[in-house]
Design a protein around this motif. Sequence first.
Motif, PDB file in Angstrom:
ATOM      1  N   GLN A  19       0.873  -1.221   0.012  1.00 22.85           N
ATOM      2  CA  GLN A  19       0.136   0.266   0.087  1.00 22.85           C
ATOM      3  C   GLN A  19       0.812   1.268  -0.108  1.00 22.85           C
ATOM      4  OE1 GLN A  19      -2.351  -0.995   3.287  1.00 22.85           O
ATOM      5  NE2 GLN A  19      -4.073  -0.808   2.275  1.00 22.85           N
ATOM      6  N   PHE A  20       1.796   1.290   0.756  1.00 17.34           N
ATOM      7  CA  PHE A  20       2.749   2.394   0.984  1.00 17.34           C
ATOM      8  C   PHE A  20       3.622   2.606  -0.301  1.00 17.34           C
ATOM      9  CE2 PHE A  20       2.145   2.392   5.491  1.00 17.34           C
ATOM     10  CZ  PHE A  20       1.876   3.665   5.888  1.00 17.34           C
ATOM     11  N   ILE A  21       4.092   1.403  -0.993  1.00 14.67           N
ATOM     12  CA  ILE A  21       5.084   1.799  -2.058  1.00 14.67           C
ATOM     13  C   ILE A  21       3.725   2.055  -3.182  1.00 14.67           C
ATOM     14  CG2 ILE A  21       6.130   0.324  -3.924  1.00 14.67           C
ATOM     15  CD1 ILE A  21       7.869   1.202  -1.279  1.00 14.67           C
ATOM     16  N   ALA A  22       2.779   1.413  -3.331  1.00 11.36           N
ATOM     17  CA  ALA A  22       1.950   1.986  -4.600  1.00 11.36           C
ATOM     18  C   ALA A  22       1.401   3.523  -4.319  1.00 11.36           C
ATOM     19  CB  ALA A  22       0.611   1.154  -4.464  1.00 11.36           C
ATOM     20  N   THR A  23       1.397   3.845  -3.138  1.00  2.75           N
ATOM     21  CA  THR A  23       0.782   5.293  -2.767  1.00  2.75           C
ATOM     22  C   THR A  23       1.903   6.187  -3.209  1.00  2.75           C
ATOM     23  OG1 THR A  23      -0.602   4.849  -1.120  1.00  2.75           O
ATOM     24  CG2 THR A  23       0.523   6.891  -1.079  1.00  2.75           C
ATOM     25  N   PHE A  24       3.333   5.819  -2.951  1.00  3.01           N
ATOM     26  CA  PHE A  24       4.449   7.043  -3.237  1.00  3.01           C
ATOM     27  C   PHE A  24       4.476   6.786  -4.469  1.00  3.01           C
ATOM     28  CE2 PHE A  24       5.474   6.410   1.272  1.00  3.01           C
ATOM     29  CZ  PHE A  24       4.962   7.592   1.695  1.00  3.01           C
ATOM     30  N   ILE A  25       4.559   5.864  -5.531  1.00  2.00           N
ATOM     31  CA  ILE A  25       4.779   5.584  -6.880  1.00  2.00           C
ATOM     32  C   ILE A  25       3.592   6.214  -7.511  1.00  2.00           C
ATOM     33  CG2 ILE A  25       4.619   4.131  -8.845  1.00  2.00           C
ATOM     34  CD1 ILE A  25       6.115   1.940  -6.943  1.00  2.00           C
ATOM     35  N   MET A  26       2.359   6.320  -7.135  1.00  2.00           N
ATOM     36  CA  MET A  26       1.333   6.986  -7.964  1.00  2.00           C
ATOM     37  C   MET A  26       1.579   8.516  -7.484  1.00  2.00           C
ATOM     38  SD  MET A  26      -2.210   4.861  -7.324  1.00  2.00           S
ATOM     39  CE  MET A  26      -2.276   4.883  -5.532  1.00  2.00           C
ATOM     40  N   ALA A  27       1.826   8.976  -6.492  1.00  2.00           N
ATOM     41  CA  ALA A  27       2.028  10.390  -6.099  1.00  2.00           C
ATOM     42  C   ALA A  27       3.277  10.830  -6.922  1.00  2.00           C
ATOM     43  CB  ALA A  27       2.366  10.347  -4.592  1.00  2.00           C
ATOM     44  N   ALA A  28       4.225  10.112  -6.908  1.00  2.00           N
ATOM     45  CA  ALA A  28       5.432  10.424  -7.802  1.00  2.00           C
ATOM     46  C   ALA A  28       5.060  10.775  -9.336  1.00  2.00           C
ATOM     47  CB  ALA A  28       6.595   9.631  -7.831  1.00  2.00           C
ATOM     48  N   LEU A  29       4.308   9.804  -9.797  1.00  2.00           N
ATOM     49  CA  LEU A  29       3.673   9.689 -11.284  1.00  2.00           C
ATOM     50  C   LEU A  29       2.841  11.172 -11.352  1.00  2.00           C
ATOM     51  CD1 LEU A  29       3.142   6.085 -12.100  1.00  2.00           C
ATOM     52  CD2 LEU A  29       4.935   7.517 -12.905  1.00  2.00           C
ATOM     53  N   CYS A  30       2.187  11.226 -10.495  1.00  2.00           N
ATOM     54  CA  CYS A  30       1.107  12.554 -10.524  1.00  2.00           C
ATOM     55  C   CYS A  30       1.928  13.765 -10.371  1.00  2.00           C
ATOM     56  CB  CYS A  30       0.238  12.487  -9.554  1.00  2.00           C
ATOM     57  SG  CYS A  30      -1.235  11.239  -9.710  1.00  2.00           S
ATOM     58  N   LEU A  31       3.052  13.681 -10.244  1.00  2.00           N
ATOM     59  CA  LEU A  31       3.818  15.100 -10.078  1.00  2.00           C
ATOM     60  C   LEU A  31       4.187  15.473 -11.554  1.00  2.00           C
ATOM     61  CD1 LEU A  31       6.681  14.448  -7.390  1.00  2.00           C
ATOM     62  CD2 LEU A  31       4.842  16.374  -7.289  1.00  2.00           C
ATOM     63  N   PHE A  32       4.021  14.677 -12.523  1.00  2.00           N
ATOM     64  CA  PHE A  32       4.294  15.068 -13.864  1.00  2.00           C
ATOM     65  C   PHE A  32       2.770  15.751 -14.261  1.00  2.00           C
ATOM     66  CE2 PHE A  32       7.113  11.539 -13.667  1.00  2.00           C
ATOM     67  CZ  PHE A  32       8.328  12.265 -13.963  1.00  2.00           C
ATOM     68  N   VAL A  33       1.452  15.411 -13.769  1.00  2.00           N
ATOM     69  CA  VAL A  33       0.354  16.133 -13.926  1.00  2.00           C
ATOM     70  C   VAL A  33       0.198  17.410 -13.335  1.00  2.00           C
ATOM     71  CG1 VAL A  33      -2.297  15.708 -13.824  1.00  2.00           C
ATOM     72  CG2 VAL A  33      -0.752  13.538 -14.264  1.00  2.00           C
ATOM     73  N   ASP A  34       0.232  17.320 -12.045  1.00  2.00           N
ATOM     74  CA  ASP A  34      -0.047  18.468 -11.172  1.00  2.00           C
ATOM     75  C   ASP A  34       0.364  18.259  -9.884  1.00  2.00           C
ATOM     76  OD1 ASP A  34      -0.947  21.153 -10.548  1.00  2.00           O
ATOM     77  OD2 ASP A  34      -3.088  19.964 -10.320  1.00  2.00           O
ATOM     78  N   THR A  35       0.827  19.367  -9.043  1.00  2.00           N
ATOM     79  CA  THR A  35       1.154  19.226  -7.793  1.00  2.00           C
ATOM     80  C   THR A  35       0.037  18.885  -6.751  1.00  2.00           C
ATOM     81  OG1 THR A  35       1.385  21.595  -7.404  1.00  2.00           O
ATOM     82  CG2 THR A  35       3.359  20.439  -7.746  1.00  2.00           C
ATOM     83  N   VAL A  36      -1.095  19.464  -6.967  1.00  2.00           N
ATOM     84  CA  VAL A  36      -2.467  19.189  -6.317  1.00  2.00           C
ATOM     85  C   VAL A  36      -2.823  17.828  -6.436  1.00  2.00           C
ATOM     86  CG1 VAL A  36      -4.658  19.900  -5.847  1.00  2.00           C
ATOM     87  CG2 VAL A  36      -3.066  21.651  -6.298  1.00  2.00           C
ATOM     88  N   ALA A  37      -2.719  17.491  -7.710  1.00  2.00           N
ATOM     89  CA  ALA A  37      -3.005  15.873  -7.962  1.00  2.00           C
ATOM     90  C   ALA A  37      -2.143  15.040  -7.281  1.00  2.00           C
ATOM     91  CB  ALA A  37      -2.895  15.707  -9.389  1.00  2.00           C
ATOM     92  N   ALA A  38      -0.774  15.281  -7.186  1.00  2.00           N
ATOM     93  CA  ALA A  38       0.157  14.654  -6.496  1.00  2.00           C
ATOM     94  C   ALA A  38      -0.038  14.613  -4.933  1.00  2.00           C
ATOM     95  CB  ALA A  38       1.693  15.041  -6.742  1.00  2.00           C
ATOM     96  N   TYR A  39      -0.153  15.688  -4.354  1.00  2.00           N
ATOM     97  CA  TYR A  39      -0.527  15.436  -2.678  1.00  2.00           C
ATOM     98  C   TYR A  39      -1.869  15.240  -2.274  1.00  2.00           C
ATOM     99  CZ  TYR A  39      -2.757  20.352  -2.522  1.00  2.00           C
ATOM    100  OH  TYR A  39      -3.410  21.220  -2.669  1.00  2.00           O
ATOM    101  N   SER A  40      -2.958  15.135  -3.340  1.00  2.00           N
ATOM    102  CA  SER A  40      -3.963  14.520  -3.261  1.00  2.00           C
ATOM    103  C   SER A  40      -3.950  12.889  -3.236  1.00  2.00           C
ATOM    104  CB  SER A  40      -5.197  15.062  -4.255  1.00  2.00           C
ATOM    105  OG  SER A  40      -5.017  16.310  -4.328  1.00  2.00           O
ATOM    106  N   VAL A  41      -3.193  12.422  -4.316  1.00  2.00           N
ATOM    107  CA  VAL A  41      -2.865  11.266  -4.381  1.00  2.00           C
ATOM    108  C   VAL A  41      -2.263  10.496  -3.144  1.00  2.00           C
ATOM    109  CG1 VAL A  41      -1.569   9.256  -5.399  1.00  2.00           C
ATOM    110  CG2 VAL A  41      -3.159  10.994  -6.799  1.00  2.00           C
TER     111      VAL A  41
END
Length: 140
Positions: A19-41
Amino acid sequence: MKFEALKAKAPIYRIVFTQFIATFIMAALCLFVDTVAAYSVLLGGLTGSVPSLVMAWRMAREVADPGLALRHLVRAQVSKLLLTVVMFVLVFRLIEPLAIEYFFAALAFSLFCNILQPLVEARQMIRQAKIEESMKKLGQ
């Protein structure tokens, strides 16, 4: 012989780790989309992962009495539920702006890891057993 709340503690921690690894990977990938999306993830994933970690920690205690093990299980579940509610309240009260769709997608995926990770492990174990069986047949 001691009765453990869970016969094998490691699978619970592997689920939480996933769960933690998936969360951090998804958040890192969302940094390419938007910072709000990244911290929301990140917040959505943590809202699912942190209570799971607390539950795993509470359930990992070894006890001799099955009744006591059941009490530990119930307390762990209640702790998980209350911590989840607290985290929801904190996120929705304190964090703005929040990309709700990213938050709930990460939360859902984090919770889905509770099912997905054991299924993947079981499939790997079945595959390994078939390989071992084939090797035995070839060796005979």
